[in-house]
Design an enzyme around this catalytic site. Structure first.
Site, mmCIF file in Angstrom:
data_model
loop_
_atom_site.group_PDB
_atom_site.id
_atom_site.type_symbol
_atom_site.label_atom_id
_atom_site.label_comp_id
_atom_site.label_asym_id
_atom_site.label_seq_id
_atom_site.Cartn_x
_atom_site.Cartn_y
_atom_site.Cartn_z
ATOM 1 N N GLY A 158 -4.409 -9.658 -5.380
ATOM 2 C CA GLY A 158 -5.142 -8.389 -4.942
ATOM 3 C C GLY A 158 -4.947 -7.164 -5.886
ATOM 4 N N ASP A 203 2.019 -19.732 1.363
ATOM 5 C CA ASP A 203 1.601 -19.033 2.526
ATOM 6 C C ASP A 203 2.952 -18.495 3.285
ATOM 7 O OD1 ASP A 203 0.670 -18.112 4.862
ATOM 8 O OD2 ASP A 203 -0.786 -19.481 4.998
ATOM 9 N N LYS A 245 -2.312 3.071 8.897
ATOM 10 C CA LYS A 245 -2.731 2.429 10.236
ATOM 11 C C LYS A 245 -1.673 1.918 11.338
ATOM 12 C CE LYS A 245 -7.135 1.599 8.271
ATOM 13 N NZ LYS A 245 -7.004 1.961 6.821
ATOM 14 N N VAL A 282 -6.366 2.830 -0.821
ATOM 15 C CA VAL A 282 -6.476 2.670 -2.171
ATOM 16 C C VAL A 282 -7.800 2.707 -2.581
ATOM 17 C CG1 VAL A 282 -5.522 1.318 -4.294
ATOM 18 C CG2 VAL A 282 -4.003 1.828 -2.423
ATOM 19 N N GLY A 304 -11.361 1.634 -4.282
ATOM 20 C CA GLY A 304 -11.971 0.771 -5.071
ATOM 21 C C GLY A 304 -11.263 -0.665 -4.782
ATOM 22 N N VAL A 315 -14.026 1.614 1.823
ATOM 23 C CA VAL A 315 -15.185 2.046 1.869
ATOM 24 C C VAL A 315 -15.967 2.548 0.526
ATOM 25 C CG1 VAL A 315 -14.294 4.298 1.938
ATOM 26 C CG2 VAL A 315 -16.131 4.046 3.255
#
Length: 250
Positions: free
Chosen positions: A20, A67, A133, A173, A175, A180
């Site tokens: 990511g 995983d 969160k 973060v 982008g 959002v």
């Protein structure tokens, strides 16, 4: 970067969920460290691994399909690893709410597996990337990350080990996939409108480079068992939307 940090971030590095935005920036900076021998990227997404491999084309980076739910696989890939950056998580709030057990399996059980494998293989540092969160959580994502934090901190205090376990708690973060800003940009360019659930809602925003610096600071200052929180600016969602509309809107 201080000499202390460079000394601590050395040898073989394992990044879970490393394909990511966080993983890309983390790899970019790690490759500038002279004492890095190998960076192992462990993730489930074959396509993202291929794309990342083409982007970096570094012989120091090794890609493995794996995983965090599979503890036996973690045992294998953690052999002779010095530092683990635990980024793997299900993080999109609506997806997590709709797939609650899968979220538990990845964000809670997966974190526990990382802890046990790190202890078994005598890893020096485990850095768990958490989220704002996790504070007073109102959804399964926040609850699962709060549980992950507890597991990491308790591992430091409840197990006899030389491994140092540390959490960092970051905001949104800018982008990154699913956040959002790219969402608003896509909506404006394709539909000429944005969807705002609550204009008064706020978001903590930070740059990717700032997020990675927080990770390095955590290692630099870690004694084990801490949660590091960056001081972040917050902004209302309606102001973000207004700025995006001014830049991209018709």
């Amino acid at each position: 970067m201080s000499k202390i940090t460079n000394a601590k971030i050395a040898g073989r590095i394992l990044i879970t969920g490393g394909t990511g935005s966080w993983g890309h920036e983390l790899c970019r900076q790690l490759l500038t460290f002279s004492k890095i021998k190998e960076i192992v990227i462990l993730s489930r997404n074959e396509h993202k691994q291929v794309e990342m491999q083409r982007k970096f084309s570094s012989k120091k980076i090794k890609f493995v399909i794996g995983d965090v739910r599979d503890i036996e696989s973690l045992h294998i890939h953690m052999q002779q690893v010095d530092v683990v950056f635990h980024l793997a998580a299900l993080k999109h709030v609506p997806v997590c709410d709709q797939n609650s057990w899968q979220t538990v399996q990845t964000n809670i059980v997966g974190t526990h597996n990382v802890i046990m494998s790190s202890i078994k293989e005598n890893v020096k540092y485990v850095i768990d990337v958490s989220t704002d969160k996790a504070v007073e959580p109102h959804n399964i994502y926040g609850v699962s990350k709060a549980c992950g934090e507890k597991l990491i901190i308790n591992a430091q205090h409840n197990y006899s080990t030389t491994t140092k376990f540390v959490c960092i708690r970051a905001g949104n973060v800018m982008g990154t996939n699913g956040s959002v800003i790219p969402l608003f940009k896509k909506q404006i360019l394709t539909e000429n409108k944005v969807t705002v659930t609550d204009p008064e809602m706020t978001r903590f925003l930070m740059k990717t480079t700032e997020a990675i610096n927080l990770i390095f600071e955590a290692i630099n200052n870690a004694k084990g068992g801490e949660i590091f929180v960056m001081k972040m600016g917050s902004i209302r969602v309606d102001l973000i939307a207004d700025a995006m509309i001014e830049k991209y809107g018709n």
